[in-house]
Design a protein around this motif. Structure first.
Motif, PDB file in Angstrom:
ATOM      1  N   HIS A   1      11.276 -14.023   8.119  1.00  0.00           N
ATOM      2  CA  HIS A   1      10.027 -14.612   7.673  1.00  0.00           C
ATOM      3  C   HIS A   1      10.198 -16.062   7.228  1.00  0.00           C
ATOM      4  O   HIS A   1       9.702 -16.977   7.869  1.00  0.00           O
ATOM      5  CB  HIS A   1       9.474 -13.750   6.534  1.00  0.00           C
TER       6      HIS A   1
ATOM      7  N   LYS B   1      16.969  -6.246  -2.299  1.00  0.00           N
ATOM      8  CA  LYS B   1      17.261  -4.927  -2.869  1.00  0.00           C
ATOM      9  C   LYS B   1      17.665  -3.959  -1.775  1.00  0.00           C
ATOM     10  O   LYS B   1      17.050  -3.923  -0.712  1.00  0.00           O
ATOM     11  CB  LYS B   1      16.003  -4.356  -3.550  1.00  0.00           C
TER      12      LYS B   1
ATOM     13  N   GLN C   1      15.675  -5.008   1.420  1.00  0.00           N
ATOM     14  CA  GLN C   1      14.333  -5.556   1.316  1.00  0.00           C
ATOM     15  C   GLN C   1      14.440  -6.977   0.781  1.00  0.00           C
ATOM     16  O   GLN C   1      15.064  -7.218  -0.256  1.00  0.00           O
ATOM     17  CB  GLN C   1      13.548  -4.677   0.324  1.00  0.00           C
ATOM     18  N   CYS C   2      13.831  -7.932   1.479  1.00  0.00           N
ATOM     19  CA  CYS C   2      13.900  -9.338   1.057  1.00  0.00           C
ATOM     20  C   CYS C   2      13.262  -9.508  -0.313  1.00  0.00           C
ATOM     21  O   CYS C   2      12.232  -8.903  -0.616  1.00  0.00           O
ATOM     22  CB  CYS C   2      13.203 -10.237   2.087  1.00  0.00           C
ATOM     23  N   CYS C   3      13.874 -10.343  -1.133  1.00  0.00           N
ATOM     24  CA  CYS C   3      13.403 -10.511  -2.516  1.00  0.00           C
ATOM     25  C   CYS C   3      12.060 -11.217  -2.611  1.00  0.00           C
ATOM     26  O   CYS C   3      11.396 -11.159  -3.636  1.00  0.00           O
ATOM     27  CB  CYS C   3      14.434 -11.300  -3.315  1.00  0.00           C
ATOM     28  N   TYR C   4      11.670 -11.935  -1.534  1.00  0.00           N
ATOM     29  CA  TYR C   4      10.529 -12.849  -1.667  1.00  0.00           C
ATOM     30  C   TYR C   4       9.189 -12.120  -1.439  1.00  0.00           C
ATOM     31  O   TYR C   4       8.357 -12.028  -2.336  1.00  0.00           O
ATOM     32  CB  TYR C   4      10.724 -14.016  -0.696  1.00  0.00           C
ATOM     33  N   HIS C   5       8.995 -11.582  -0.234  1.00  0.00           N
ATOM     34  CA  HIS C   5       7.730 -10.900   0.065  1.00  0.00           C
ATOM     35  C   HIS C   5       7.946  -9.443   0.459  1.00  0.00           C
ATOM     36  O   HIS C   5       7.030  -8.787   0.927  1.00  0.00           O
ATOM     37  CB  HIS C   5       6.983 -11.622   1.191  1.00  0.00           C
ATOM     38  N   GLY C   6       9.201  -8.975   0.306  1.00  0.00           N
ATOM     39  CA  GLY C   6       9.455  -7.554   0.482  1.00  0.00           C
ATOM     40  C   GLY C   6       9.646  -7.064   1.907  1.00  0.00           C
ATOM     41  O   GLY C   6       9.643  -5.857   2.140  1.00  0.00           O
ATOM     42  N   TRP C   7       9.839  -7.969   2.861  1.00  0.00           N
ATOM     43  CA  TRP C   7      10.116  -7.518   4.226  1.00  0.00           C
ATOM     44  C   TRP C   7      11.419  -6.702   4.209  1.00  0.00           C
ATOM     45  O   TRP C   7      12.384  -7.088   3.553  1.00  0.00           O
ATOM     46  CB  TRP C   7      10.262  -8.703   5.195  1.00  0.00           C
TER      47      TRP C   7
ATOM     48  N   VAL D   1       6.720  -4.590   6.490  1.00  0.00           N
ATOM     49  CA  VAL D   1       6.151  -5.737   5.780  1.00  0.00           C
ATOM     50  C   VAL D   1       5.037  -5.132   4.927  1.00  0.00           C
ATOM     51  O   VAL D   1       4.058  -4.625   5.486  1.00  0.00           O
ATOM     52  CB  VAL D   1       5.592  -6.790   6.757  1.00  0.00           C
TER      53      VAL D   1
ATOM     54  N   TYR E   1       2.480  -5.750   3.434  1.00  0.00           N
ATOM     55  CA  TYR E   1       1.058  -6.104   3.539  1.00  0.00           C
ATOM     56  C   TYR E   1       0.605  -6.200   4.984  1.00  0.00           C
ATOM     57  O   TYR E   1      -0.362  -6.895   5.284  1.00  0.00           O
ATOM     58  CB  TYR E   1       0.790  -7.407   2.779  1.00  0.00           C
ATOM     59  N   LEU E   2       1.303  -5.510   5.900  1.00  0.00           N
ATOM     60  CA  LEU E   2       0.999  -5.649   7.322  1.00  0.00           C
ATOM     61  C   LEU E   2       1.062  -4.279   7.974  1.00  0.00           C
ATOM     62  O   LEU E   2       1.893  -3.445   7.608  1.00  0.00           O
ATOM     63  CB  LEU E   2       2.045  -6.567   7.951  1.00  0.00           C
TER      64      LEU E   2
END
Lengths: 368, 368, 368
Positions: free
Chosen positions: A78, A87, A94-100, A111, A113-114
């Motif tokens: 992303h 995490k 899981q990416c720390c920024y937007h959780g991908w 994702v 929110y997707l």
């Protein structure tokens, strides 16, 4: 391949001018089609991820609470932030920024929110292996990973007859300086304060595909035998030339690794070192050194444990001297804008040829 | 203009490959024909001058003991040393080195060792304004300064119903990362430790010339409401979805500024943030953030004052997390040599389009 | 040569636009065919070697326990590591790494593990001289060394009627900024806090091949005479203009050195300064300053010794102010990508012409 260096190595004739080779050895990139350690096993706790690096490529190592570790490119698809700051959730990170979230295969599996049908592509993965307390990745062509061997045992890790020390840190130089430093035992001169006066005798060399070997013996010509050395070699009371030269030191570069063994006749080695220099930045002008130093336990039990702190301090001092000098070599290379070495020692020219041959020359395009 | 980004924004279709736009968003320069804050009013004492910066241009701000402040290019015409190291004399500033003096108009009005008829040219000036505790300059075409508006009130500064905090510091990234960070509320994920688990719901977006707006509501899905948040939003005891989503957060980029408001129905906002990211270096890869955060005073007097230190600490922690991640984005951009973002969230693609459209693309010549 | 600068110097007409000269003065390299100090004598102990630098060239200075010092390029011919980290053995120095040894002539005289018939070439040497507590080298064409004079005495070192202070340190700017700083006494303005208000009067200038001279007198127009100054000039009780201007300050750049003398009529100078700015890096954008400041002893014995610490502190403060401002000039030069000075003072334009004329313009090829 470097013709000049080959010629030197084959004839043993010293070079008396500057070496103008087709490619500067310090610009040769390490061959990614090998297994490179990128972390110590102890650095990566279960359920955690850490960031590491090979030749400018950031790598996230992930150790799920269950199952084997895996290695991803350490950039979220992303926004390219490090996944190693994220995490670990089951078999994904899981990416720390937007959780991908990315699975073991590198595929993006969520994702938050997707819709699931719209998931973007994932990230690159690397074949990954854990052995003898080290985590290795295979940064090159993944299809070759299974066919490229890694020694079944590094140094003497796990052998009860030996005690092994792991060591290393970042050194600000091209990996080739490290190989040359260790293989040219004439640099004992530099360690005189630590080791006393030692005269190396060059016994011979081997050159095979992917391999250069040098053999030496030593005679003490002055100074006192240091404690660290006595622990490794045993105490030498007899100063006659004959006895002094009885230990043989064998140093090998088996690309991309290096080993150093000291043994008397056919006995098991008293010391067995495995070491590798992993490029850190994209230009490969820094390396992280991973070393495993195995020392044979003396007959009296407990002696080695007692002496261990002294041996650690001794090897640290040696390593610090070596680090300083190779970093000065790298600094001179930068200032001069290239390699001006005048190498007179045939085995080192053989080694230079090996490193040039096994490594990757900078693309013609990159030079243009 | 960036066609790819426009298309994304209009269709809302997620991009699943790398975005190859005509110009890299992180190379788009900020449009100088706007008012940019360059210092807090409190930083500039009467009779003093300070040095500040916009996009690589050094600026001397001067506050005479009487009269309005003025802004000069912070380089003496003589030897280019900073005028901000000089002395304020009446309505002029005298260079610290050889005493050349410049008036409010930038004209050189004295060289102590030179006849008045021989005075050299002066230095550039900038239209200058002071509002709501900030000193603004207009770095672009001075003729446009009067026609470019600045909101009559920033956040709720001066409104007795609100208490306002000023904050900000230098952040080592392109200003566009800051805009994207704030507008994409899916990054609440990153603040989980500070805020607990919050699920954002995207309510819609607006796109007008010079403006992108995103609206969200939130539901707490886990964790405890933090004190800082309770102070801003009021305590939420009712965990039902219906009540949770009653507050609406509206985030706007009105180029070049950004605002964030939280309100319930038609009530006055409980929180009103005004923020701008002023490029510091010529490449605009660092910014100085100036933020004004207004929080509505609760009905019980004195509560907000008591709680203020906690709110300050809370917002500082949030800001620190944001700063770390955007600096990591900038670092990845440098390593990759460009923007490889794969943006799937339509409003962020709309925002990217806005920033590309309102900013200044690097000259074709500079790319050649 | 720089036409613009010449014209300015001859007519004294102030320039009111940017000076577009054929070559940027800050890119003019120092002329290596002069004697440059590279260390203080006291830094180099007998039997030791130290590393120093001229314009990017590393230099090993060697002081054998017997015999004169000598200077080698500070890079072993083998692997380019500094010889100054090695050991002095009689009239040679042995590299710390593999023990290669070099004699006074730079020839390689020993490689411990190689036959004498196979010795490689050696390293470059520099003509070397020791005078007045300084070690000089001649970095240019060695054949010219004997024909290029060095003043028989620097400042008043060794004269019992004077006490001399040696000082200096690295300053991050091109040497030309240093020459201009000292010669333009209108910068007394900057030292107002240290010196009080002093009005310089320009008395005239000389321009000869290799030389520019400026003469000034001073009048105190405000503030108290500082202790440091009183010690150098003597106390001035009579404030009338006539008496105030009785001391003449003569500042000379005799390429590449600079001197400053203060004297009353035909008397011996009360102060005599010799100073030079030796480029350190290859781009010559830093310099190491070597200064010798001689102060005439007052009639009362012991007074100067008592006052010395105050004089040292006073000159250090002045030097610190100068260092700060010239480093700011260099910083502005970097930011602007070149020299934008607008010089209105004829003698400084003459000085700029001298430095351009005596120095080495960057090769046309390097500009293309």
């Amino acid at each position: 391949m470097n013709q000049t260096v080959q010629t030197d190595a084959s004839t043993g004739t010293p070079v008396s001018g500057k070496a103008h080779s087709t490619a500067d050895l310090r610009r040769i990139r390490s061959n990614p089609n090998h297994w490179y350690p990128v972390a110590w096993s102890r650095e990566l706790k279960p359920g955690k991820t850490i960031g590491t690096r090979y030749a400018g490529t950031p790598i996230a190592l992930v150790r799920p609470t269950e199952g084997a570790i895996f290695a991803l490119e350490d950039r979220c698809a992303h926004r390219q932030v490090p996944l190693s700051k994220g995490k670990v959730c089951g078999q994904s990170v899981q990416c720390c920024y937007h959780g991908w979230a990315y699975g073991r295969s590198g595929r993006c599996i969520d994702v938050p929110y997707l819709g699931k049908g719209k998931l973007p592509n994932g990230v690159r993965t690397f074949p990954c292996r854990e052995q003898d307390g080290l985590i290795f990745i295979f940064p090159g062509d993944p299809d070759k990973a299974d066919t490229v061997p890694l020694a079944p045992r590094l140094a003497r890790v796990g052998d009860p007859a030996y005690k092994t020390r792991s060591f290393g840190r970042e050194v600000k130089c091209h990996y080739s300086f490290m190989h040359e430093n260790l293989m040219d035992m004439n640099h004992q001169f530099m360690h005189m304060k630590q080791m006393g006066q030692m005269r190396p005798r060059f016994l011979g060399q081997e050159r095979e595909p992917g391999l250069v070997e040098a053999r030496y013996s030593f005679a003490r010509t002055g100074g006192k035998q240091p404690l660290g050395e006595a622990l490794i070699f045993g105490e030498r009371r007899d100063a006659s030339e004959k006895f002094q030269h009885r230990d043989v030191m064998t140093i090998r570069t088996e690309y991309p690794y290096q080993t150093l063994r000291i043994q008397t006749g056919d006995e098991d080695p008293v010391m067995d070192l495995w070491i590798v220099y992993v490029p850190q930045d994209a230009e490969e002008l820094t390396n992280r050194t991973f070393g495993l130093l195995s020392v044979k336990r003396p007959k009296v039990p407990g002696v080695l444990e007692l002496a261990w702190p002294f041996l650690v301090a001794f090897t640290e001092r040696i390593f610090a001297e070596d680090r300083e000098i190779v970093e000065l070599e790298q600094k001179a290379w930068r200032e001069l804008g290239g390699d001006h070495n005048v190498e007179v020692f045939p085995v080192i020219n053989a080694l230079r040829g090996l490193l040039a041959e096994c490594g990757i020359a900078p693309a013609a395009a990159a030079n243009a």
